[in-house]
Design an enzyme around this catalytic site. Structure first.
Site, PDB file in Angstrom:
ATOM      1  N   LYS A  34      34.493  45.948  46.686  1.00 32.97           N
ATOM      2  CA  LYS A  34      34.702  46.587  45.382  1.00 32.97           C
ATOM      3  C   LYS A  34      34.196  45.662  44.268  1.00 32.97           C
ATOM      4  O   LYS A  34      33.983  44.469  44.490  1.00 32.97           O
ATOM      5  CB  LYS A  34      36.190  46.883  45.192  1.00 32.97           C
ATOM      6  CG  LYS A  34      37.076  45.644  45.136  1.00 32.97           C
ATOM      7  CD  LYS A  34      38.554  46.008  45.211  1.00 32.97           C
ATOM      8  CE  LYS A  34      39.425  44.760  45.142  1.00 32.97           C
ATOM      9  NZ  LYS A  34      40.802  45.023  45.573  1.00 32.97           N
ATOM     10  N   ARG A 126      52.379  50.288  42.796  1.00 34.69           N
ATOM     11  CA  ARG A 126      51.101  50.587  42.142  1.00 34.69           C
ATOM     12  C   ARG A 126      50.674  52.009  42.505  1.00 34.69           C
ATOM     13  O   ARG A 126      50.590  52.869  41.653  1.00 34.69           O
ATOM     14  CB  ARG A 126      50.043  49.548  42.556  1.00 34.69           C
ATOM     15  CG  ARG A 126      48.703  49.747  41.877  1.00 34.69           C
ATOM     16  CD  ARG A 126      47.756  48.567  42.068  1.00 34.69           C
ATOM     17  NE  ARG A 126      47.275  48.415  43.439  1.00 34.69           N
ATOM     18  CZ  ARG A 126      46.367  47.502  43.802  1.00 34.69           C
ATOM     19  NH1 ARG A 126      45.864  46.672  42.902  1.00 34.69           N
ATOM     20  NH2 ARG A 126      45.973  47.406  45.059  1.00 34.69           N
ATOM     21  N   TYR A 254      31.398  27.894  15.969  1.00 33.64           N
ATOM     22  CA  TYR A 254      32.232  28.809  15.176  1.00 33.64           C
ATOM     23  C   TYR A 254      33.630  28.236  14.984  1.00 33.64           C
ATOM     24  O   TYR A 254      34.205  27.649  15.893  1.00 33.64           O
ATOM     25  CB  TYR A 254      32.388  30.150  15.903  1.00 33.64           C
ATOM     26  CG  TYR A 254      31.169  31.032  15.888  1.00 33.64           C
ATOM     27  CD1 TYR A 254      30.623  31.493  14.691  1.00 33.64           C
ATOM     28  CD2 TYR A 254      30.583  31.437  17.090  1.00 33.64           C
ATOM     29  CE1 TYR A 254      29.518  32.326  14.694  1.00 33.64           C
ATOM     30  CE2 TYR A 254      29.483  32.271  17.096  1.00 33.64           C
ATOM     31  CZ  TYR A 254      28.947  32.713  15.897  1.00 33.64           C
ATOM     32  OH  TYR A 254      27.867  33.537  15.903  1.00 33.64           O
ATOM     33  N   MET A 302      28.764  34.235  22.063  1.00 31.94           N
ATOM     34  CA  MET A 302      28.426  35.407  22.866  1.00 31.94           C
ATOM     35  C   MET A 302      27.332  35.094  23.897  1.00 31.94           C
ATOM     36  O   MET A 302      27.414  35.495  25.055  1.00 31.94           O
ATOM     37  CB  MET A 302      27.979  36.564  21.973  1.00 31.94           C
ATOM     38  CG  MET A 302      27.783  37.854  22.755  1.00 31.94           C
ATOM     39  SD  MET A 302      27.194  39.200  21.735  1.00 31.94           S
ATOM     40  CE  MET A 302      28.678  39.734  20.932  1.00 31.94           C
TER      41      MET A 302
HETATM   42  C1  LIG Z   1      41.323  44.198  46.553  1.00 28.57           C
HETATM   43  C2  LIG Z   1      42.118  44.699  47.693  1.00 28.57           C
HETATM   44  C3  LIG Z   1      42.117  44.024  48.923  1.00 28.57           C
HETATM   45  C4  LIG Z   1      41.471  42.676  49.119  1.00 28.57           C
HETATM   46  O1  LIG Z   1      42.361  41.660  48.699  1.00 28.57           O
HETATM   47  P1  LIG Z   1      41.969  40.119  48.812  1.00 28.57           P
HETATM   48  O2  LIG Z   1      43.155  39.393  48.304  1.00 28.57           O
HETATM   49  O3  LIG Z   1      40.768  39.927  47.958  1.00 28.57           O
HETATM   50  O4  LIG Z   1      41.683  39.861  50.254  1.00 28.57           O
HETATM   51  C5  LIG Z   1      42.751  44.622  49.987  1.00 28.57           C
HETATM   52  N1  LIG Z   1      43.386  45.802  49.852  1.00 28.57           N
HETATM   53  C6  LIG Z   1      43.445  46.464  48.678  1.00 28.57           C
HETATM   54  C7  LIG Z   1      44.182  47.747  48.584  1.00 28.57           C
HETATM   55  C8  LIG Z   1      42.828  45.920  47.552  1.00 28.57           C
HETATM   56  O5  LIG Z   1      42.910  46.566  46.381  1.00 28.57           O
END
Ligand SMILES: *Cc1c(COP(=O)(O)O)cnc(C)c1O
Length: 357
Positions: A34, A126, A254, A302
């Site tokens: 991801k 979540r 800045y 930036m």
């Molecule tokens: C991001 C994520 C992972 C991976 O977690 P890591 O700590 O990076 O290994 C696994 N399962 C879900 C549902 C996630 O959102």
């Protein structure tokens, strides 16, 4: 291309991390790619991991899933977050499995034929079905199993990287197992609950470990141990734009937040917060000329940043490193009060990705 600001990704080390972890956790591994493979570039990373034997993938959303499919990545592909059911056709066409975040979400997928998995909430709060009463959770899953194209269930651990929270993680896992056992007769092919930290610290359980951060050679938490041989795969490099002298009493950048208490040599480098270099590293972070630490002086701008290079042999056009073996994303994270996940996934699009293998 090396035009201004780039990261170098070591695909050989990425594969090595996958192989090392798989050996250490004695479980199959699903690669979590991801957020553009945590900033490392999803397509190139997935191709390299495919060569290393990986055939299972997770992403956070439909556009990320389609990017992989369009690049020819085959195998099981799961979207971990919410996607509206109106995209059912695209999900089916591309053989993508969608996570169901609650019962209402499940309802919306009825009759679509999309491959789906229930998220189970075991304490992170979540997404997922409540699991306070595993009999009830199981009966909800059972109710939909006949009507949806259900291929699995999963949960997510929220403190598996914290030894003092051991009891909580144990409880999450036992809640998940209680649900999984009650629906074992459904023979769902994908039952999974481990992230990087869980896969290394717990008895193997489920179809695979969902491996994210340690694929990229980083620890889930700095108090956590990962197997020897797993190393960061990213280096972040920029150019020296100019080198100049600053006299005692002058200020830099800045807000005039840095005041020279001695005569200094200062270099301006070709990176700023629009590249993902956190502005909270102003007067705090470092850049490296080989192994020489050069403190950031003044505010990160930036597109440009100033560093203290007093006494160093350095000139326009030299390469400077922001992340390397002397200063990893974990160390940068510590210097700006965040986690390595945010450092690497926060490196923005205009930073070119270069690959070495
Ligand atoms: C991001 C994520 C992972 C991976 O977690 P890591 O700590 O990076 O290994 C696994 N399962 C879900 C549902 C996630 O959102």
């Amino acid at each position: 291309m090396k035009r201004r600001c780039w990261v170098e990704i070591d695909l050989k080390q990425l594969k090595q991390n996958y192989i090392t972890y798989t050996g250490a956790c004695s479980q199959r591994v699903l690669a979590v790619v991801k957020a553009d493979a945590y900033g490392h570039g999803a397509i190139r990373c997935a191709r390299a991991l495919q060569e290393a034997g990986c055939n299972e993938w997770a992403v956070s959303c439909l556009s990320e899933a389609l990017e992989l499919r369009n690049a020819g990545i085959k195998g099981f592909l799961l979207i971990l977050g919410y996607t509206p059911a109106k995209f059912a056709d695209v999900l089916i066409e591309n053989d993508i499995t969608q996570a169901l975040v609650d019962e209402e979400h499940a309802e919306s997928f009825l009759g679509t034929g999309v491959k789906v998995q229930f998220a189970i909430n075991t304490g992170m709060n979540r997404i997922g079905l409540n699991s306070d009463n595993p009999d009830e959770t199981a009966s909800i899953i059972r109710k939909y199993a006949g009507k949806l194209n259900l291929n699995g269930i999963f949960t997510h651990l929220c403190v598996a990287d914290t030894p003092s929270e051991d009891e909580f993680t144990k409880n999450q896992l036992s809640r998940f197992k209680a649900v999984a056992e009650r629906i074992s007769d459904l023979n769902l092919p994908y039952i999974h609950c481990m992230n990087t930290a869980g896969g290394l610290s717990r008895e193997p359980y489920g179809s695979f470990v969902r491996l994210g951060i340690s694929l990229y050679g980083l620890r889930p938490d700095t108090c956590f141990k990962i197997p020897d041989g797993i190393k960061p795969v990213i280096k972040w490099k920029v150019f020296v734009a100019t080198v100049f002298k600053v006299k005692t009493g002058e200020t830099i950048g800045y807000g005039r937040t840095f005041k020279a208490d001695r005569d200094m040599d200062v270099a301006t480098i070709t990176v700023g917060y629009a590249d993902g270099l956190s502005r909270s590293l102003s007067n705090k972070g470092y850049a490296f000329l080989n192994n020489k630490k050069c403190p950031i002086v003044g505010r990160v701008c930036m597109d440009q940043t100033m560093i203290d290079v007093t006494g160093l042999k350095i000139r326009q056009g030299d390469e400077i490193e922001l992340l390397n073996e002397y200063y990893t994303a974990e160390e940068m994270a510590r210097d700006c009060n965040t986690i390595s996940y945010e450092i690497v996934s926060g490196i923005t699009k205009r930073v070119e990705r270069e690959y070495v293998s």
